[in-house]
Motif scaffolding. Structure first.
Motif, PDB file in Angstrom:
ATOM      1  N   VAL A  22      -1.028  11.779   1.283  1.00 24.79           N
ATOM      2  CA  VAL A  22      -1.466  12.813   2.224  1.00 24.79           C
ATOM      3  C   VAL A  22      -1.525  14.163   1.511  1.00 24.79           C
ATOM      4  O   VAL A  22      -0.880  14.358   0.478  1.00 24.79           O
ATOM      5  CB  VAL A  22      -0.524  12.912   3.447  1.00 24.79           C
ATOM      6  CG1 VAL A  22      -0.620  11.680   4.325  1.00 24.79           C
ATOM      7  CG2 VAL A  22       0.924  13.146   3.001  1.00 24.79           C
TER       8      VAL A  22
ATOM      9  N   LYS B 106      -5.875  11.159   4.878  1.00 22.28           N
ATOM     10  CA  LYS B 106      -5.031  10.349   3.995  1.00 22.28           C
ATOM     11  C   LYS B 106      -5.858   9.263   3.302  1.00 22.28           C
ATOM     12  O   LYS B 106      -6.945   8.888   3.762  1.00 22.28           O
ATOM     13  CB  LYS B 106      -3.914   9.696   4.801  1.00 22.28           C
ATOM     14  CG  LYS B 106      -4.405   8.690   5.828  1.00 22.28           C
ATOM     15  CD  LYS B 106      -3.266   8.191   6.688  1.00 22.28           C
ATOM     16  CE  LYS B 106      -3.791   7.212   7.761  1.00 22.28           C
ATOM     17  NZ  LYS B 106      -2.720   6.769   8.677  1.00 22.28           N
TER      18      LYS B 106
ATOM     19  N   ASN C 127      -5.142   5.361   1.032  1.00 25.04           N
ATOM     20  CA  ASN C 127      -4.180   4.340   0.629  1.00 25.04           C
ATOM     21  C   ASN C 127      -4.458   3.881  -0.791  1.00 25.04           C
ATOM     22  O   ASN C 127      -5.614   3.783  -1.206  1.00 25.04           O
ATOM     23  CB  ASN C 127      -4.234   3.125   1.572  1.00 25.04           C
ATOM     24  CG  ASN C 127      -3.638   3.433   2.936  1.00 25.04           C
ATOM     25  OD1 ASN C 127      -2.793   4.316   3.069  1.00 25.04           O
ATOM     26  ND2 ASN C 127      -4.076   2.727   3.943  1.00 25.04           N
ATOM     27  N   ASN C 128      -3.390   3.616  -1.510  1.00 24.41           N
ATOM     28  CA  ASN C 128      -3.473   3.133  -2.879  1.00 24.41           C
ATOM     29  C   ASN C 128      -2.779   1.777  -2.946  1.00 24.41           C
ATOM     30  O   ASN C 128      -1.631   1.654  -2.518  1.00 24.41           O
ATOM     31  CB  ASN C 128      -2.778   4.129  -3.818  1.00 24.41           C
ATOM     32  CG  ASN C 128      -3.318   4.079  -5.209  1.00 24.41           C
ATOM     33  OD1 ASN C 128      -4.495   3.857  -5.428  1.00 24.41           O
ATOM     34  ND2 ASN C 128      -2.445   4.278  -6.183  1.00 24.41           N
ATOM     35  N   GLU C 129      -3.446   0.747  -3.438  1.00 27.76           N
ATOM     36  CA  GLU C 129      -2.842  -0.572  -3.514  1.00 27.76           C
ATOM     37  C   GLU C 129      -1.976  -0.693  -4.762  1.00 27.76           C
ATOM     38  O   GLU C 129      -2.363  -0.257  -5.844  1.00 27.76           O
ATOM     39  CB  GLU C 129      -3.923  -1.660  -3.537  1.00 27.76           C
ATOM     40  CG  GLU C 129      -4.704  -1.771  -2.239  1.00 27.76           C
ATOM     41  CD  GLU C 129      -5.707  -2.912  -2.272  1.00 27.76           C
ATOM     42  OE1 GLU C 129      -6.237  -3.195  -3.368  1.00 27.76           O
ATOM     43  OE2 GLU C 129      -5.943  -3.529  -1.223  1.00 27.76           O
TER      44      GLU C 129
ATOM     45  N   ASP D 111       0.853  -1.186   0.000  1.00 30.22           N
ATOM     46  CA  ASP D 111       0.000   0.000   0.000  1.00 30.22           C
ATOM     47  C   ASP D 111       0.889   1.235   0.000  1.00 30.22           C
ATOM     48  O   ASP D 111       1.891   1.292   0.724  1.00 30.22           O
ATOM     49  CB  ASP D 111      -0.889   0.040   1.247  1.00 30.22           C
ATOM     50  CG  ASP D 111      -1.983  -1.004   1.212  1.00 30.22           C
ATOM     51  OD1 ASP D 111      -2.505  -1.262   0.118  1.00 30.22           O
ATOM     52  OD2 ASP D 111      -2.304  -1.567   2.274  1.00 30.22           O
ATOM     53  N   GLU D 112       0.541   2.207  -0.824  1.00 25.29           N
ATOM     54  CA  GLU D 112       1.207   3.504  -0.744  1.00 25.29           C
ATOM     55  C   GLU D 112       0.211   4.494  -0.145  1.00 25.29           C
ATOM     56  O   GLU D 112      -0.961   4.487  -0.482  1.00 25.29           O
ATOM     57  CB  GLU D 112       1.731   3.966  -2.103  1.00 25.29           C
ATOM     58  CG  GLU D 112       0.728   3.967  -3.223  1.00 25.29           C
ATOM     59  CD  GLU D 112       1.307   4.430  -4.544  1.00 25.29           C
ATOM     60  OE1 GLU D 112       2.500   4.807  -4.584  1.00 25.29           O
ATOM     61  OE2 GLU D 112       0.571   4.434  -5.543  1.00 25.29           O
ATOM     62  N   GLU D 113       0.697   5.323   0.763  1.00 23.81           N
ATOM     63  CA  GLU D 113      -0.159   6.253   1.500  1.00 23.81           C
ATOM     64  C   GLU D 113      -0.007   7.652   0.922  1.00 23.81           C
ATOM     65  O   GLU D 113       1.121   8.126   0.726  1.00 23.81           O
ATOM     66  CB  GLU D 113       0.246   6.237   2.973  1.00 23.81           C
ATOM     67  CG  GLU D 113      -0.641   7.070   3.873  1.00 23.81           C
ATOM     68  CD  GLU D 113      -0.206   6.958   5.324  1.00 23.81           C
ATOM     69  OE1 GLU D 113      -0.764   6.118   6.037  1.00 23.81           O
ATOM     70  OE2 GLU D 113       0.711   7.705   5.730  1.00 23.81           O
TER      71      GLU D 113
ATOM     72  N   PRO E  67       2.492  10.936  -2.228  1.00 20.39           N
ATOM     73  CA  PRO E  67       2.767   9.723  -1.439  1.00 20.39           C
ATOM     74  C   PRO E  67       3.750  10.031  -0.315  1.00 20.39           C
ATOM     75  O   PRO E  67       4.688  10.813  -0.497  1.00 20.39           O
ATOM     76  CB  PRO E  67       3.394   8.756  -2.451  1.00 20.39           C
ATOM     77  CG  PRO E  67       3.242   9.373  -3.781  1.00 20.39           C
ATOM     78  CD  PRO E  67       2.977  10.821  -3.600  1.00 20.39           C
ATOM     79  N   THR E  68       3.547   9.405   0.829  1.00 16.52           N
ATOM     80  CA  THR E  68       4.411   9.700   1.981  1.00 16.52           C
ATOM     81  C   THR E  68       5.856   9.307   1.718  1.00 16.52           C
ATOM     82  O   THR E  68       6.772   9.926   2.256  1.00 16.52           O
ATOM     83  CB  THR E  68       3.908   8.974   3.241  1.00 16.52           C
ATOM     84  OG1 THR E  68       3.709   7.582   2.950  1.00 16.52           O
ATOM     85  CG2 THR E  68       2.601   9.575   3.720  1.00 16.52           C
TER      86      THR E  68
ATOM     87  N   GLU F 278      -3.739  15.159   8.381  1.00 16.97           N
ATOM     88  CA  GLU F 278      -3.263  13.815   8.060  1.00 16.97           C
ATOM     89  C   GLU F 278      -4.327  12.737   8.225  1.00 16.97           C
ATOM     90  O   GLU F 278      -4.167  11.617   7.722  1.00 16.97           O
ATOM     91  CB  GLU F 278      -2.013  13.499   8.877  1.00 16.97           C
ATOM     92  CG  GLU F 278      -0.841  14.403   8.485  1.00 16.97           C
ATOM     93  CD  GLU F 278       0.467  14.032   9.156  1.00 16.97           C
ATOM     94  OE1 GLU F 278       0.843  12.849   9.093  1.00 16.97           O
ATOM     95  OE2 GLU F 278       1.096  14.921   9.750  1.00 16.97           O
TER      96      GLU F 278
END
Length: 289
Positions: free
Chosen positions: A162, A259, A261-263, A158-160, A239-240, A256
């Motif tokens: 913000v 936020k 999440n992107n799989e 997962d990419e987060e 992305p964080t 925050e």
């Protein structure tokens, strides 16, 4: 007695929820695939799927049979692939596709640790999957899963994302979603594309509405978007891993809790699933994330 090919066809239909898509994946005609299923159902003595106009829905007996067969068939296919790969020339080059920002931040720093050579290609998710379909790529890292016959997806990470603003921005001190949304909507936004990718996700997930935003700038590069934010051009969604890798204090994450999440997935040809080189590259990338 049931034929092994009936089992393979049944498992392929189960994965694709479609006789026609399963036939494409196995490079068979649709009537032949239907005949395999009909023969197996006659052998079992009951229906394995409920036929609808849109897809094949497994029955309870179908689910039970799949859970028994799938591990056995995968093990046999892996053994067969190992026999074949042992007689083939060593495939020492992997053709790898990814978004250039992810590649720069996550792949490039670890390139020296990989035990095989790579040929890299960059593009959008749909462009990379198209190259994979044409055998111009062996392995793709993508954020989108397309229902494409013969291509399998494996969850990677997962990419987060913000919301990021210039460091000197002052936000309203509020926990009220409506006040947050009003303030954010009034700001100058920088977007990756005209359709507000990821920004739309934040509005949909946290504000339950579409964003009423016209971006001031469109920059199709997340690292350049961060630089534009640092220069005071507006705010965006980053992305964080890109934000955290930046030593600059001229940008900061705000609100925050908003936020998303992107799989990310590995994508590869189903017929290459058990190639040792593909599995080794997947393991090498995983180990360094």
């Amino acid at each position: 007695m049931a034929d092994f090919e009936w089992y393979r066809s049944f498992c392929t239909i189960y994965k694709h929820n479609s006789v026609s898509e399963a036939a494409k994946a196995r490079i068979m005609t649709q009537p032949a695939m239907s005949q395999h299923l009909a023969s197996l159902e006659a052998e079992v003595g009951e229906d394995l799927f409920i036929r609808t106009s849109r897809k094949m829905i497994p029955t309870e007996r179908g689910k039970e049979l799949y859970s028994q067969l799938a591990p056995l068939i995968e093990a046999l296919e892996e053994t067969t692939m190992n026999f074949k790969s042992a007689s083939l020339p060593t495939h020492s080059v992997i053709k790898l596709g990814a978004a250039h920002e992810f590649y720069t931040e996550k792949i490039l720093p670890n390139l020296h640790t990989y035990k095989m050579s790579t040929i890299s290609n960059f593009g959008t998710a749909d462009q990379l999957v198209e190259l994979l379909k044409e055998d111009k790529l062996d392995l793709v890292i993508t954020s989108k899963k397309y229902q494409t016959p013969g291509i399998e997806y494996l969850k990677f990470m997962d990419e987060e994302f913000v919301i990021v603003t210039p460091g000197d921005y002052e936000m309203p001190d509020t926990d009220n979603p409506e006040s947050m949304e009003q303030w954010l909507s009034a700001q100058k936004w920088i977007s990756y594309g005209p359709d507000l990718p990821i920004i739309r996700r934040i509005w949909r997930e946290h504000f339950k509405k579409r964003p009423q935003i016209r971006p001031a700038h469109i920059i199709p590069d997340l690292r350049l978007i961060l630089k534009a934010i640092e220069q005071g051009a507006g705010l965006s969604v980053i992305p964080t891993y890109i934000l955290n890798n930046s030593a600059s204090v001229a940008a900061k994450a705000v609100y925050e809790d908003l936020k998303v999440n992107n799989e990310l997935y590995f994508a590869y040809k189903l017929k290459h699933k058990h190639l040792p080189q593909i599995q080794e590259m997947i393991a090498a990338i995983r180990d360094n994330i």
